[in-house]
Design an enzyme around this catalytic site. Structure first.
Site, PDB file in Angstrom:
ATOM      1  CG  ASP A   1      44.978  54.547  37.444  1.00  0.00           C
ATOM      2  OD1 ASP A   1      44.185  54.153  38.321  1.00  0.00           O
ATOM      3  OD2 ASP A   1      45.857  53.816  36.959  1.00  0.00           O
ATOM      4  CD  GLU A   2      40.073  51.301  37.677  1.00  0.00           C
ATOM      5  OE1 GLU A   2      39.294  50.396  37.390  1.00  0.00           O
ATOM      6  OE2 GLU A   2      40.918  51.221  38.575  1.00  0.00           O
TER       7      GLU A   2
ATOM      8  CG  ASP B   1      42.149  51.278  33.784  1.00  0.00           C
ATOM      9  OD1 ASP B   1      42.805  52.065  34.491  1.00  0.00           O
ATOM     10  OD2 ASP B   1      42.373  50.058  33.714  1.00  0.00           O
TER      11      ASP B   1
END
Lengths: 366, 402
Positions: free
Chosen positions: B104-105, B9
């Site tokens: 973003d993960e 993350d």
């Protein structure tokens, strides 16, 4: 009521009657079969209020009478008897079935509870060949819809005139039209929208008989068929059948003639990987056709065929079952696929242009 | 064999990308989001800004009051997508089982990578190093035997943290955590659990399933599974198929004019349907979300008889639904459209004129693919109150995909 009858013949007729029995009706008596014994015949009736079936067996009637037996159980009991002959007796709300040393008593309904079925009066019927009827239905019937939300599409538009028989069906995704020459037929052309469910029964009975004639009578609101010693009555579907001529494009931009057996085999094979609604992808490029299918999380398949195609390459998607139905309907060694573009209907035809099968594509993501 | 799953993350992703490409912003409170004038909201706040109390989804105007010295930047999605691709390339060096969850993960299954790169913790360290050295960004990594435990672990030690949860921890440290730490338990479920006295994961583990079932008739088994570390669904390479697609917009001024709302809806439908088609999906269900001036959020949904990706059909269905939901005529601050019941490329066309709509949609898609989303607009959607030809990217609009 009391009669004796050949067990095999009775079982055979009961299994035909079973198709008219309604198991999900609010009227429990519709899950039964009405038996009427008189004048040396046993007559059997079943109905789901839309489709009614009648069969007749010559038999030894000892006491005339009638009763409604539970269809499933009665059939199973008769089927499982050891002796060749069964005796049936009815009275006091019970039906007794006796064969050899076995005795069964089943609760039954009184005949007056059974709704009036069609009169099966076929005095105005005309005869036509079973073979052309079954053949036409086999090609067209599968394009009819099974979805009851659009009742009109669950019917086949049947047109019969002197010397010709025509059927049209569409489930809104494909359209199938077949015209067959006919010996006999009515002098005046008649047209009706007949539920595909009833036609399938006629098809089944006709196919079992093979050759010969069936008799047909179409009145304002019902169609009656007599096939051998079985009668089928069905209500007709009310309403306006889609104007199918308007659905047929005037012209196509591409026409590709292929070996029908090969195309059908490839289509069936590649369809194994067109699961979960995945489309079959037909990719045309110079001189060849590539058929592909991809099922997410399962796998993919592709196969190439030589094809007399020239022009701008394009790809069009179809429900594989729809395409197979069309290719099976085409008679002869070759099948011709005609297209306009990937969003317009495709046409499947053969040398015999009396059969036309139109399919809408599945939209492919770019 | 116990699986080794990593959830990576990125820390304050948008803000960190801005700080990485503009070193003068390092150490400053950077806030990326929509403008206060158009009632935009915060997309991401750097940790410096978070120290002032700025949070994601907070109105930008409020963030300005909390953090007057903040550097307020507009969302530059193109730049973030480019960095996201570089991240995936780095992850791909360690395993080919990389499943991006969002920009973003990502989940990584490194079960098979241990012989090459060492223990999962070692792999996680190496990834953090590479991401820091090559892109100047920091990330938090959670490690676990299931996706859920990896996800929970990633939250334990932010930012730049590394934490592991093992099967044993399900009966140990996991028990002490609040239920909302479980991915899949949102505010509504959390509140209902709280009303049963179930505030920690341990309590959720212990509660008899019958009691849970009385409050969650359909979801009790799933909740129990979450409490015990989640199911063992696999990490799949590539993007997991989306479950929903949608867009929502917060208006610069609350509106109740049905015509303007319908124009907004046409724009939302146009874009959501375009997303569907671009990704090769059709949808069966569409849901509307409305928020009134008192921040009361409500909505409803409709299911179609057949899956569709037609802008026209989606809009017409949504408009009918809006008519029902907005019968009161109250002023709205937010309108959102979400499409669900997604099926992959099975839009069977019918033998009617619907191909014309499909052809129109396809032509529009092609123009937009070539000249950009703004190249062509539905005339009706131009009325939408937040539409301004000169406006650069509209940060007060949220695109969602789950």
């Amino acid at each position: 009521m009391r009669f004796a009858c050949d067990r095999t013949t009775l079982v055979e007729k009961l299994s035909i009657l079973a198709r008219g029995v309604s198991t999900r009706s609010a009227l429990p008596v519709l899950s039964g079969i009405l038996l009427q014994a008189r004048d040396g015949r046993l007559e059997l009736y079943s109905t789901d209020m839309e489709l009614s079936i009648k069969a007749s067996i010559a038999t030894n009637v000892e006491t005339e009478g009638e009763a409604v037996v539970p269809a499933r159980l009665f059939t199973d009991v008769v089927k499982n008897m050891a002796a060749d002959e069964v005796r049936v007796e009815a009275g006091d709300g019970l039906v007794r079935i006796l064969a050899g040393k076995a005795t069964f008593s089943l609760n039954s309904w009184v005949a007056s509870d059974f709704p009036p079925t069609s009169s099966f009066d076929m005095s105005d019927a005309f005869a036509l060949g079973i073979a052309p009827f079954v053949e036409t239905l086999d090609k067209v019937g599968r394009a009819a819809s099974r979805d009851e939300t659009r009742p009109i599409l669950t019917g086949v538009l049947v047109t019969i005139g002197a010397g010709k028989l025509k059927m049209v069906a569409t489930d809104s995704y494909r359209l199938s039209v077949k015209e067959t020459p006919l010996e006999g037929g009515p002098a005046e052309e008649i047209q009706a929208i007949v539920p595909v469910k009833a036609l399938s029964e006629v098809q089944r009975l006709g196919a079992a008989l093979g050759d010969g004639q069936l008799r047909l009578q179409i009145t304002e609101n019902q169609a009656l068929f007599a096939v051998g010693d079985v009668w089928i009555a069905t209500r007709l579907i009310d309403g306006q059948f889609p104007n199918y001529r308007q659905l047929l494009p005037d012209s196509f931009d591409h026409a590709v003639e292929l070996d029908r057996a090969e195309l059908l085999a490839v289509t069936r094979r590649i369809s194994l990987l067109a699961q979960k609604n995945a489309p079959l992808r037909l990719q045309f490029s110079e001189g060849k056709l590539t058929i592909r299918a991809v099922t997410q999380d399962v796998g993919q398949a592709e196969e190439e065929l030589d094809a007399p195609f020239s022009g701008e390459p394009f790809e069009i998607g179809f429900n594989p079952l729809f395409l197979i139905d069309g290719l099976e309907g085409v008679a002869g060694d070759s099948a011709t696929l005609k297209f306009i573009n990937p969003l317009r209907p495709g046409l499947v035809t053969g040398a015999d242009e009396s059969f036309v099968y139109l399919i809408m594509p599945i939209r492919l993501s770019s | 064999m116990t699986r080794a799953i990593l959830l990576i993350d990125m820390d304050a992703f948008y803000a960190s990308v801005e700080q990485a490409r503009r070193p003068e912003l390092a150490g400053l409170p950077v806030i990326v989001g929509g403008s206060a004038e158009s009632r935009g909201v915060v997309s991401t706040a750097s940790y410096e800004a978070r120290a002032c109390g700025v949070r994601t989804a907070m109105p930008t105007a409020q963030a300005q009051r909390l953090c007057p010295r903040g550097i307020f930047l507009r969302v530059d999605m193109k730049a973030y997508v480019a960095v996201s691709k570089q991240l995936l390339e780095i992850f791909g060096r360690f395993t080919d089982l990389v499943e991006p969850v969002s920009i973003d993960e990502a989940f990584l299954d490194v079960t098979g990578s241990r012989r090459l790169f060492g223990a999962p913790e070692e792999i996680a360290h190496q990834i953090q190093e590479r991401v820091r050295d090559e892109l100047g960004l920091s990330c938090s990594i959670g490690i676990g035997p299931t996706r859920l435990l990896a996800k929970v672990a990633a939250e334990l030690n932010k930012p730049a943290g590394l934490a592991t949860l093992r099967h044993d921890d399900v009966h140990g440290s996991l028990r002490e955590l609040p239920v909302r730490k479980l991915f899949g338990i949102g505010p509504v479920t959390e509140e209902r659990l709280r009303s049963l006295g179930l505030t920690t994961i341990g309590r959720l583990q212990d509660v008899p399933v019958e009691l849970l079932a009385s409050a969650f008739p359909t979801g009790s088994a799933a909740l129990k599974e979450l409490a015990f570390g989640g199911g063992d669904s696999l990490v799949r390479a590539g993007h997991a198929p989306p479950k929903t697609m949608g867009h929502e917009v917060t208006f610069a001024e609350d509106i109740n004019d049905p015509e303007l709302l319908r124009a907004t809806l046409l724009d939302l439908a146009d874009r959501a349907a375009g997303d569907l088609r671009r990704k090769g999906y059709a949808c069966r269900t569409l849901a509307l979300k409305l928020r009134d001036e008192r921040f009361h959020t409500f909505g409803g949904q409709r299911t179609l008889p057949d899956a569709t990706s037609s802008t026209k059909l989606i809009y017409e269905t949504a408009a009918a639904l809006l008519g029902d939901l907005h019968a009161s005529g109250c002023r709205l601050r937010l309108l959102g459209l979400t499409l669900s019941g997604l099926t992959a490329e099975a839009h069977q066309l019918e033998l009617d004129d619907s191909w014309r709509e499909a052809a129109c949609d396809e032509a529009v898609d092609r123009v937009r693919a070539k000249y950009g989303a703004g190249a062509l607009r539905r005339a009706g959607a131009d009325l939408a109150p937040y539409r301004r030809r000169s406006d650069p990217p509209r940060a007060n609009e949220q695109r969602s995909q789950t």
